[in-house]
Design an enzyme around this catalytic site. Structure first.
Site, mmCIF file in Angstrom:
data_model
loop_
_atom_site.group_PDB
_atom_site.id
_atom_site.type_symbol
_atom_site.label_atom_id
_atom_site.label_comp_id
_atom_site.label_asym_id
_atom_site.label_seq_id
_atom_site.Cartn_x
_atom_site.Cartn_y
_atom_site.Cartn_z
ATOM 1 N N SER A 23 0.841 -1.204 0.000
ATOM 2 C CA SER A 23 0.000 0.000 0.000
ATOM 3 C C SER A 23 0.874 1.251 0.000
ATOM 4 O O SER A 23 1.635 1.491 0.953
ATOM 5 C CB SER A 23 -0.904 -0.001 1.231
ATOM 6 O OG SER A 23 -1.570 1.247 1.329
ATOM 7 N N HIS A 47 -1.244 -1.110 -4.284
ATOM 8 C CA HIS A 47 -2.514 -0.657 -3.697
ATOM 9 C C HIS A 47 -2.439 0.843 -3.463
ATOM 10 O O HIS A 47 -1.529 1.336 -2.780
ATOM 11 C CB HIS A 47 -2.738 -1.397 -2.371
ATOM 12 C CG HIS A 47 -4.070 -1.145 -1.735
ATOM 13 N ND1 HIS A 47 -5.236 -1.728 -2.158
ATOM 14 C CD2 HIS A 47 -4.407 -0.347 -0.688
ATOM 15 C CE1 HIS A 47 -6.236 -1.322 -1.400
ATOM 16 N NE2 HIS A 47 -5.756 -0.481 -0.483
ATOM 17 N N ASP A 49 -4.398 4.043 -1.996
ATOM 18 C CA ASP A 49 -5.510 4.517 -1.151
ATOM 19 C C ASP A 49 -5.819 5.971 -1.441
ATOM 20 O O ASP A 49 -4.960 6.834 -1.257
ATOM 21 C CB ASP A 49 -5.123 4.379 0.334
ATOM 22 C CG ASP A 49 -5.053 2.926 0.766
ATOM 23 O OD1 ASP A 49 -4.044 2.526 1.353
ATOM 24 O OD2 ASP A 49 -6.020 2.190 0.485
ATOM 25 N N MET A 51 -8.105 9.041 -0.245
ATOM 26 C CA MET A 51 -8.914 9.447 0.915
ATOM 27 C C MET A 51 -9.297 10.918 0.767
ATOM 28 O O MET A 51 -8.447 11.744 0.395
ATOM 29 C CB MET A 51 -8.101 9.253 2.199
ATOM 30 C CG MET A 51 -7.669 7.829 2.402
ATOM 31 S SD MET A 51 -6.644 7.681 3.873
ATOM 32 C CE MET A 51 -6.306 5.932 3.834
ATOM 33 N N HIS A 81 -8.135 2.113 -4.322
ATOM 34 C CA HIS A 81 -9.135 1.932 -3.261
ATOM 35 C C HIS A 81 -9.677 3.322 -2.906
ATOM 36 O O HIS A 81 -8.982 4.119 -2.294
ATOM 37 C CB HIS A 81 -8.436 1.282 -2.068
ATOM 38 C CG HIS A 81 -9.283 1.138 -0.852
ATOM 39 N ND1 HIS A 81 -8.729 0.839 0.382
ATOM 40 C CD2 HIS A 81 -10.614 1.237 -0.642
ATOM 41 C CE1 HIS A 81 -9.683 0.757 1.285
ATOM 42 N NE2 HIS A 81 -10.844 1.001 0.696
ATOM 43 N N MET A 83 -11.680 5.757 -0.824
ATOM 44 C CA MET A 83 -12.334 6.008 0.460
ATOM 45 C C MET A 83 -12.820 7.459 0.408
ATOM 46 O O MET A 83 -12.168 8.389 0.894
ATOM 47 C CB MET A 83 -11.346 5.788 1.630
ATOM 48 C CG MET A 83 -11.094 4.312 1.882
ATOM 49 S SD MET A 83 -9.625 3.996 2.849
ATOM 50 C CE MET A 83 -8.406 4.001 1.519
ATOM 51 N N MET A 153 -12.101 -4.789 4.689
ATOM 52 C CA MET A 153 -11.258 -3.931 5.524
ATOM 53 C C MET A 153 -11.071 -4.623 6.871
ATOM 54 O O MET A 153 -12.048 -4.994 7.531
ATOM 55 C CB MET A 153 -11.925 -2.575 5.768
ATOM 56 C CG MET A 153 -11.937 -1.618 4.596
ATOM 57 S SD MET A 153 -10.308 -1.252 3.961
ATOM 58 C CE MET A 153 -9.541 -0.437 5.352
ATOM 59 N N ASP A 191 -7.382 -5.925 3.756
ATOM 60 C CA ASP A 191 -6.659 -4.662 3.739
ATOM 61 C C ASP A 191 -6.584 -4.054 5.136
ATOM 62 O O ASP A 191 -7.571 -3.573 5.672
ATOM 63 C CB ASP A 191 -7.425 -3.709 2.796
ATOM 64 C CG ASP A 191 -6.727 -2.389 2.618
ATOM 65 O OD1 ASP A 191 -7.344 -1.482 2.013
ATOM 66 O OD2 ASP A 191 -5.584 -2.244 3.085
ATOM 67 N N GLY A 193 -3.461 -4.030 8.598
ATOM 68 C CA GLY A 193 -2.905 -4.778 9.739
ATOM 69 C C GLY A 193 -2.258 -6.089 9.376
ATOM 70 O O GLY A 193 -2.014 -6.935 10.245
HETATM 71 C C1 DX5 Z 1 -6.347 2.043 5.337
HETATM 72 C C2 DX5 Z 1 -5.920 1.611 3.937
HETATM 73 C C3 DX5 Z 1 -4.954 0.454 3.963
HETATM 74 C C4 DX5 Z 1 -3.670 0.765 4.709
HETATM 75 C C5 DX5 Z 1 -2.931 -0.523 5.010
HETATM 76 O O1 DX5 Z 1 -7.474 2.878 5.231
HETATM 77 O O2 DX5 Z 1 -7.026 1.246 3.156
HETATM 78 O O3 DX5 Z 1 -4.658 0.083 2.621
HETATM 79 O O4 DX5 Z 1 -2.855 1.585 3.917
HETATM 80 O O5 DX5 Z 1 -1.836 -0.196 5.828
HETATM 81 P P1 DX5 Z 1 -1.293 -1.254 6.913
HETATM 82 O O6 DX5 Z 1 -0.883 -2.469 6.137
HETATM 83 O O7 DX5 Z 1 -0.124 -0.538 7.562
HETATM 84 O O8 DX5 Z 1 -2.402 -1.532 7.860
HETATM 85 ZN ZN ZN Z 2 -6.649 0.357 1.182
#
Ligand code: DX5
Ligand code: ZN
Length: 233
Positions: A23, A47, A49, A51, A81, A83, A153, A191, A193
Site C-alpha cells: 500500500s 494498492h 488509497d 482518501m 481503493h 475512500m 477492511m 486490507d 494490519g
Molecule cells: C487504510 C488503507 C490500507 C492501509 C494498510 O485505510 O485502506 O490500505 O494503507 O496499511 P497497513 O498495512 O499498515 O495496515
Molecule cells: Zn486500502
C-alpha cells in the site's frame, strides 16, 4: 533482529495464486517512487488509497499520483481503493487515471453502488466493492455477481499501521463459501494490519489478495518482507 516480526507459518499448502499488494499510503511521502523501487519489482499489485477527508479522517492522494504511477510503472496492476464520500464527482476522475481496478465502499452512497460499479466496468476496469469492519456481508449480497473483487477492511479505514481486527477473518471465510455456493468469481482482498506473522492466517482464511503498507514500507528491507510473506504462502 530486535523487533523483527517473526514469521508464523500456519500454512496448509495453499495451492492458488496469492497476490501481494503493497500500500502506497505507507511509502515515503517525499520519495514514493524510491519506496516502490526498493521492492525491486517484488510485488504483484500496487494498492493506492485515495482518501477525501470526509469518508475517512485523512486526506491522501489524487489522480495525479495515479497517472504518474501508471507512467513510471506502465505494466503494474494498480489497485485503487476509493475512500471517498462523493462518488458522482470523484469516481469519474479516476476512470481514466491509469488504475487497473477501482474499489468503492458499500457504505458510500449505497443508492449509487450498483450504477457506480457498472460505470467502472464500462470503463474497462475491474470493479471492486469494499466493506468496513462493522459492515455485514449482507450489504453487498446483491452486487457480488457484478464485482471482480471484494475488499474486506480489517482495520478502520483512514490510516496505515493499525492492528488487524480478528473477526474480519470470519467475513473472509463466509465470502469463500458464498462464492463457492453461488459459483461467483470475485477475488477476496484483505486490507489493514497484515504482517509477515499473520499473513498465513489471512490467506488460510481464503484471501486471494493481501494488502500490506507499514509492514512492507516501514521495514529496513521492504523486498525482504515480501519474500518472508511469500515463504509462508
Ligand atoms: C487504510 C488503507 C490500507 C492501509 C494498510 O485505510 O485502506 O490500505 O494503507 O496499511 P497497513 O498495512 O499498515 O495496515
Ligand atoms: Zn486500502
Amino acid at each position: 533482529m530486535a523487533g523483527e516480526a517473526q514469521v508464523i507459518n500456519t500454512n496448509t499448502n495453499i495451492n492458488r495464486k496469492v497476490y501481494i499488494a503493497p500500500s502506497v499510503l505507507s511509502a515515503d511521502p517525499l520519495n514514493i517512487s524510491g519506496s516502490i523501487d526498493s521492492l525491486h519489482n517484488n510485488f504483484d499489485w500496487l494498492h493506492l488509497d485515495i482518501m477525501d477527508g470526509h469518508f475517512v479522517r485523512n486526506l491522501s492522494f489524487g489522480t495525479d499520483l495515479a497517472r504518474a504511477l501508471r507512467k513510471r510503472y506502465p505494466d503494474i496492476y494498480l489497485d485503487t481503493h476509493l475512500m471517498i464520500d462523493d462518488l458522482k464527482v470523484i469516481l469519474p476522475l479516476f476512470l481514466d487515471s491509469g488504475s487497473s481496478s477501482i474499489t468503492i465502499h458499500a457504505e458510500t452512497e449505497p443508492q449509487l453502488l450498483h450504477a457506480s460499479l457498472m460505470q467502472i466496468k464500462k470503463a474497462g476496469l475491474n470493479a471492486g466493492v469494499a466493506i468496513c469492519p462493522p459492515t455485514p456481508i449482507e450489504s453487498i449480497k446483491y452486487v457480488m455477481d457484478l464485482v471482480d473483487l471484494v475488499l474486506v477492511m480489517s482495520v478502520t479505514p483512514g490510516f496505515g499501521g493499525q492492528k488487524l481486527i480478528p473477526n474480519s477473518l470470519d467475513k473472509v471465510r463466509e465470502l469463500v463459501s458464498i462464492r463457492e455456493v453461488n459459483k461467483l468469481k470475485f477475488l477476496i482482498e484483505m486490507d489493514g494490519g497484515i504482517k509477515a506473522n499473520n499473513v498465513s492466517e489471512v490467506v488460510n482464511a481464503g484471501c486471494d489478495v493481501v494488502v500490506a503498507g507499514s509492514a512492507i514500507f516501514e521495514a529496513e528491507n521492504p523486498s525482504e518482507v515480501v519474500n518472508k510473506m511469500r515463504s509462508v504462502l
